[in-house]
Design a protein around this motif. Sequence first.
Motif, short mmCIF file in Angstrom:
data_model
loop_
_atom_site.label_atom_id
_atom_site.label_comp_id
_atom_site.label_asym_id
_atom_site.label_seq_id
_atom_site.Cartn_x
_atom_site.Cartn_y
_atom_site.Cartn_z
N SER A 80 43.11 34.69 30.11
CA SER A 80 41.27 35.01 30.52
C SER A 80 40.68 33.72 30.54
O SER A 80 39.50 34.15 30.60
N ARG A 93 39.40 30.62 41.06
CA ARG A 93 38.91 32.15 41.58
C ARG A 93 38.61 31.81 42.87
O ARG A 93 40.15 32.10 43.69
N ARG A 152 32.09 37.25 31.46
CA ARG A 152 31.88 35.86 32.09
C ARG A 152 30.62 35.54 34.09
O ARG A 152 30.77 37.01 34.24
N THR A 195 47.75 40.93 40.46
CA THR A 195 46.95 39.57 40.91
C THR A 195 47.07 39.37 39.36
O THR A 195 46.25 37.82 39.39
N ARG A 207 39.69 39.73 24.78
CA ARG A 207 39.26 39.72 26.70
C ARG A 207 38.58 40.66 27.16
O ARG A 207 38.68 40.12 28.73
N ASP A 221 36.99 38.84 29.97
CA ASP A 221 36.42 39.36 31.13
C ASP A 221 35.12 40.10 31.56
O ASP A 221 34.72 39.33 33.02
N ARG A 254 48.03 34.46 35.25
CA ARG A 254 48.43 34.48 34.28
C ARG A 254 49.60 33.28 34.24
O ARG A 254 50.26 32.08 33.59
N ARG A 270 41.04 42.36 38.14
CA ARG A 270 39.59 42.96 37.85
C ARG A 270 38.78 42.88 38.95
O ARG A 270 37.31 43.20 38.51
N ASP A 271 38.63 41.90 40.09
CA ASP A 271 37.66 42.08 40.70
C ASP A 271 38.11 42.60 42.32
O ASP A 271 37.37 41.74 43.52
O1 DC Z 1 45.32 42.42 34.17
P1 DC Z 1 46.58 41.39 33.37
O2 DC Z 1 46.57 41.46 31.72
O3 DC Z 1 47.46 40.73 33.60
O4 DC Z 1 45.61 39.64 33.50
C1 DC Z 1 45.22 38.25 33.14
C2 DC Z 1 43.97 37.53 33.05
O5 DC Z 1 44.06 37.57 34.25
C3 DC Z 1 43.32 38.64 32.36
O6 DC Z 1 42.15 38.42 32.09
C4 DC Z 1 42.22 39.13 33.68
C5 DC Z 1 42.63 38.23 34.72
N1 DC Z 1 42.61 38.54 35.86
C6 DC Z 1 41.23 38.23 36.94
O7 DC Z 1 40.05 37.59 36.14
N2 DC Z 1 41.22 38.91 38.02
C7 DC Z 1 42.21 39.88 38.54
N3 DC Z 1 42.40 40.00 40.12
C8 DC Z 1 42.96 39.87 38.11
C9 DC Z 1 43.31 39.51 36.21
#
Ligand code: DC
Length: 215
Positions: free
Chosen positions: A86, A95, A177, A35, A170, A174, A40, A120-121
């Motif tokens: 980020s 989101r 927030r 995700t 980052r 992350d 990105r 992340r979530d």
């Molecule tokens: O996992 P990554 O480094 O490719 O993620 C890129 C950015 O996207 C990272 O700073 C956090 C965000 N992200 C997020 O907030 N929620 C997600 N489910 C996946 C990534």
Amino acid sequence: MSKLPVIAIDGPAASGKGTIARRVAAAFGFAHLDTGTLYRAVALAVLRKGGDPSNPADADAAVRALDLSLLEDPALRAQTTSVAASKVAAIQSVRDELLAFQRGFAAHPPGGRGAVLDGRDIGTVICPNADAKLFVTATPEVRAHRRFLEHKANGTLITEAEVLADIRSRDARDSGREAAPLKQATDAHLLDTTHLDIEAATERALSIVRAALRT
Ligand code: DC
């Protein structure tokens, strides 16, 4: 049709979650969605339009017009895209716009067998009822070292100290927030990869998932 299995894998940058997610998906024959590539891709679209990734109007316009072919763009992995991702990821409306796509993937994964989503979530917001949840982490220093070696192998000129500073900022963005911050779901299994190589980390992840799916 009964609900297909869903595996949620969350964690900070360079924790190993992406590789683990790919390998778990391959082992079970499930579809995998990274995700982070969605955030990105939104970030890259904003940058290419000359916009500001922290500006909700610029980010909203980009997410609404998102071209999924951007998910294959090599520029997604550039350092500038990581930083911008980020920033757009901290905007709630971005989101919200990406939520349905992610839930749709989990409910109807390509291949029709099951889904592994990493981010992340996933365990906290996107798929709170996932069949197995993993929270993959490692110290910032170890994660920076891994990312530095990747950059070196790709010929990117960056010092390990710069990579560590980027990882720390980052992480702070992350986790700090308001919108769906990075945090371990209460029912997620913690997998600390600080002292594990990727093979050992994958084995642990597979045994957690096998137990959860009772296969
Ligand atoms: O996992 P990554 O480094 O490719 O993620 C890129 C950015 O996207 C990272 O700073 C956090 C965000 N992200 C997020 O907030 N929620 C997600 N489910 C996946 C990534």
